[in-house]
Write an enzyme that holds these catalytic residues in place. Structure first.
Site, PDB file in Angstrom:
ATOM      1  N   GLN A 114       0.829  -1.197   0.000  1.00  0.00           N
ATOM      2  CA  GLN A 114       0.000   0.000   0.000  1.00  0.00           C
ATOM      3  C   GLN A 114       0.867   1.253   0.000  1.00  0.00           C
ATOM      4  O   GLN A 114       0.350   2.365  -0.109  1.00  0.00           O
ATOM      5  CB  GLN A 114      -0.899   0.001   1.238  1.00  0.00           C
ATOM      6  CG  GLN A 114      -1.825  -1.198   1.325  1.00  0.00           C
ATOM      7  CD  GLN A 114      -2.510  -1.285   2.667  1.00  0.00           C
ATOM      8  OE1 GLN A 114      -3.429  -0.515   2.949  1.00  0.00           O
ATOM      9  NE2 GLN A 114      -2.078  -2.208   3.512  1.00  0.00           N
TER      10      GLN A 114
ATOM     11  N   ASP B  16       6.223   4.848  -1.541  1.00  0.00           N
ATOM     12  CA  ASP B  16       7.561   5.428  -1.391  1.00  0.00           C
ATOM     13  C   ASP B  16       8.650   4.704  -2.169  1.00  0.00           C
ATOM     14  O   ASP B  16       9.791   5.153  -2.211  1.00  0.00           O
ATOM     15  CB  ASP B  16       7.949   5.473   0.084  1.00  0.00           C
ATOM     16  CG  ASP B  16       7.751   4.136   0.796  1.00  0.00           C
ATOM     17  OD1 ASP B  16       8.151   3.096   0.228  1.00  0.00           O
ATOM     18  OD2 ASP B  16       7.201   4.128   1.919  1.00  0.00           O
TER      19      ASP B  16
ATOM     20  N   HIS C 252      -1.364   1.344  -4.554  1.00  0.00           N
ATOM     21  CA  HIS C 252      -1.725   2.754  -4.387  1.00  0.00           C
ATOM     22  C   HIS C 252      -0.871   3.685  -5.240  1.00  0.00           C
ATOM     23  O   HIS C 252      -0.949   4.901  -5.087  1.00  0.00           O
ATOM     24  CB  HIS C 252      -1.632   3.158  -2.913  1.00  0.00           C
ATOM     25  CG  HIS C 252      -2.688   2.542  -2.055  1.00  0.00           C
ATOM     26  ND1 HIS C 252      -2.662   2.578  -0.680  1.00  0.00           N
ATOM     27  CD2 HIS C 252      -3.820   1.858  -2.382  1.00  0.00           C
ATOM     28  CE1 HIS C 252      -3.721   1.943  -0.190  1.00  0.00           C
ATOM     29  NE2 HIS C 252      -4.433   1.506  -1.212  1.00  0.00           N
TER      30      HIS C 252
ATOM     31  N   CYS D 285      -0.830  12.307 -16.592  1.00  0.00           N
ATOM     32  CA  CYS D 285      -1.323  13.530 -17.222  1.00  0.00           C
ATOM     33  C   CYS D 285      -2.841  13.590 -17.119  1.00  0.00           C
ATOM     34  O   CYS D 285      -3.539  12.626 -17.449  1.00  0.00           O
ATOM     35  CB  CYS D 285      -0.888  13.588 -18.682  1.00  0.00           C
ATOM     36  SG  CYS D 285      -1.479  15.074 -19.536  1.00  0.00           S
TER      37      CYS D 285
ATOM     38  N   CYS E  64       2.841  17.912 -18.739  1.00  0.00           N
ATOM     39  CA  CYS E  64       3.113  16.750 -19.578  1.00  0.00           C
ATOM     40  C   CYS E  64       4.093  17.116 -20.693  1.00  0.00           C
ATOM     41  O   CYS E  64       3.962  18.170 -21.334  1.00  0.00           O
ATOM     42  CB  CYS E  64       1.812  16.225 -20.180  1.00  0.00           C
ATOM     43  SG  CYS E  64       2.001  14.741 -21.189  1.00  0.00           S
TER      44      CYS E  64
ATOM     45  N   SER F 138      -2.350  -1.433   9.170  1.00  0.00           N
ATOM     46  CA  SER F 138      -3.357  -1.268  10.217  1.00  0.00           C
ATOM     47  C   SER F 138      -4.621  -2.074   9.957  1.00  0.00           C
ATOM     48  O   SER F 138      -5.484  -2.182  10.817  1.00  0.00           O
ATOM     49  CB  SER F 138      -3.725   0.215  10.346  1.00  0.00           C
ATOM     50  OG  SER F 138      -4.239   0.700   9.114  1.00  0.00           O
TER      51      SER F 138
ATOM     52  N   GLU G  43       1.454  -3.428  16.996  1.00  0.00           N
ATOM     53  CA  GLU G  43       0.255  -3.524  17.819  1.00  0.00           C
ATOM     54  C   GLU G  43      -0.747  -4.441  17.136  1.00  0.00           C
ATOM     55  O   GLU G  43      -0.576  -4.805  15.977  1.00  0.00           O
ATOM     56  CB  GLU G  43      -0.359  -2.133  18.039  1.00  0.00           C
ATOM     57  CG  GLU G  43      -0.713  -1.427  16.750  1.00  0.00           C
ATOM     58  CD  GLU G  43      -1.125   0.021  16.960  1.00  0.00           C
ATOM     59  OE1 GLU G  43      -1.011   0.501  18.092  1.00  0.00           O
ATOM     60  OE2 GLU G  43      -1.560   0.648  15.984  1.00  0.00           O
TER      61      GLU G  43
ATOM     62  N   CYS H 128       8.962  -4.330  12.608  1.00  0.00           N
ATOM     63  CA  CYS H 128       9.138  -5.260  11.489  1.00  0.00           C
ATOM     64  C   CYS H 128      10.613  -5.474  11.171  1.00  0.00           C
ATOM     65  O   CYS H 128      11.007  -6.551  10.716  1.00  0.00           O
ATOM     66  CB  CYS H 128       8.405  -4.747  10.252  1.00  0.00           C
ATOM     67  SG  CYS H 128       6.606  -4.656  10.455  1.00  0.00           S
TER      68      CYS H 128
END
Length: 310
Positions: free
Chosen positions: A140, A143, A158, A166, A207, A251, A277, A293
């Site tokens: 998701q 980066d 995502h 464009c 563009c 999450s 958590e 992690c």
């Protein structure tokens, strides 16, 4: 207790990327089952036998690299949260402000590196690939840290901070320029008192396709937008074929991704959650490992003593 009812996979592509589940599935996904195991030895037995592993990753993985998550009480850029800016309406109303926000996020990534969790996943994919086993990452995150770590089988559901689309011709292109356009140089400061740059729309990223010149937008999925059906079809194939699933740093509240692992668990496949958590979906899974992690994944995905590389 009623058995878990899974939304048919063909409906996934019709769902929006929002913070809440669709009303028809909200209660189905969060039904609680037996407490998950935290036995690493038992997980490693499943791992040793798995031939097709799917790893679903979320913001928690990148947070350990210092990447801002823009969630919770401190999740502000200036006076806005991500859901205030990452929408088609926000871009239509103030494209300059939205581009400042994404310019800031792109620039931040220049100083961020994959952490031990990213590296463990990438190394596992390479190692198991030599054994004829498959590892696929469904992320998701936008980066590209998985890519930077060396992950090859990657589905970025995502989108990416480093791709543009464009608004006129629809062309999607990689773009690693820093800044992405001259007008954004030195802009995007996140402090609450910072004034908007109010960059004229003609000076925002444009563009470069011949004869186009349309306004570019980040190639990311905004709140209220559908995910790419082609990518979701690939996701559905991987979820249907995997014999082990890891849910890492997510999450389990962003849909439709929050349905992926419960869908796998419902057909009896072991699912292991790695998070700092518990989540609304924790009790749907066979395993739960609590902690960073970057600490838990290297141990979980390390070479097994009986592994052989052909």
């Amino acid at each position: 207790m009623r058995p878990l009812q899974i939304v048919p996979s063909r409906l996934i592509s019709q769902l929006y990327c929002g913070l809440k589940p669709p009303a028809s599935t909200r209660n189905q996904i969060c039904l609680k089952m037996a407490r998950p195991s935290s036995s690493m030895a038992d997980f490693r037995k499943c791992f040793a036998k798995a031939k097709h592993i799917v790893i679903i990753s979320g913001a928690g993985v990148s947070a350990e690299s210092g990447v801002p998550t823009f969630r919770g009480a401190g999740g502000y850029w200036r006076k806005w949260q991500a859901q205030d800016l990452a929408t088609p309406l926000a871009f239509a109303h103030n494209p300059s402000r939205v581009w400042e926000f994404y310019h800031y996020r792109r620039e931040v990534m220049g100083s961020k590196e994959p952490n031990a969790g990213h590296r463990a996943i990438a190394e596992c994919e390479t190692r198991l690939g030599k054994q004829g086993r498959r590892v696929v990452v469904i992320t998701q995150n936008i980066d590209e840290l998985h890519r930077k770590a060396g992950t090859k089988n990657l589905l970025e559901i995502h989108g990416s901070l480093f791709k543009t689309r464009c608004t006129s011709c629809g062309i999607v292109a990689e773009n690693y320029k820093s800044p992405i356009c001259p007008a954004l140089s030195g802009k995007g400061a996140p402090e609450p008192g910072t004034q908007d740059a109010s960059i004229p729309v003609e000076k925002l990223p444009r563009c470069e396709e011949a004869g186009c010149g349309g306004l570019l937008r980040p190639h990311v999925v905004w709140f209220g937008e559908n995910l790419d059906p082609a990518i979701l079809e690939e996701v559905d194939k991987e979820l249907g074929r995997c014999d082990l699933c890891l849910v890492v740093g997510t999450s389990s509240v962003v849909y439709p991704a929050a349905m992926f692992a419960p869908q796998v668990a419902a057909r009896g496949v072991p699912v292991a959650e790695f998070n700092t958590e518990t989540t609304p979906a924790t009790n749907r899974f066979r395993f739960h490992f609590q902690g960073p992690c970057g600490t838990t994944l290297p141990e979980a995905l390390a070479r097994h003593e009986n592994e052989t590389v052909s």
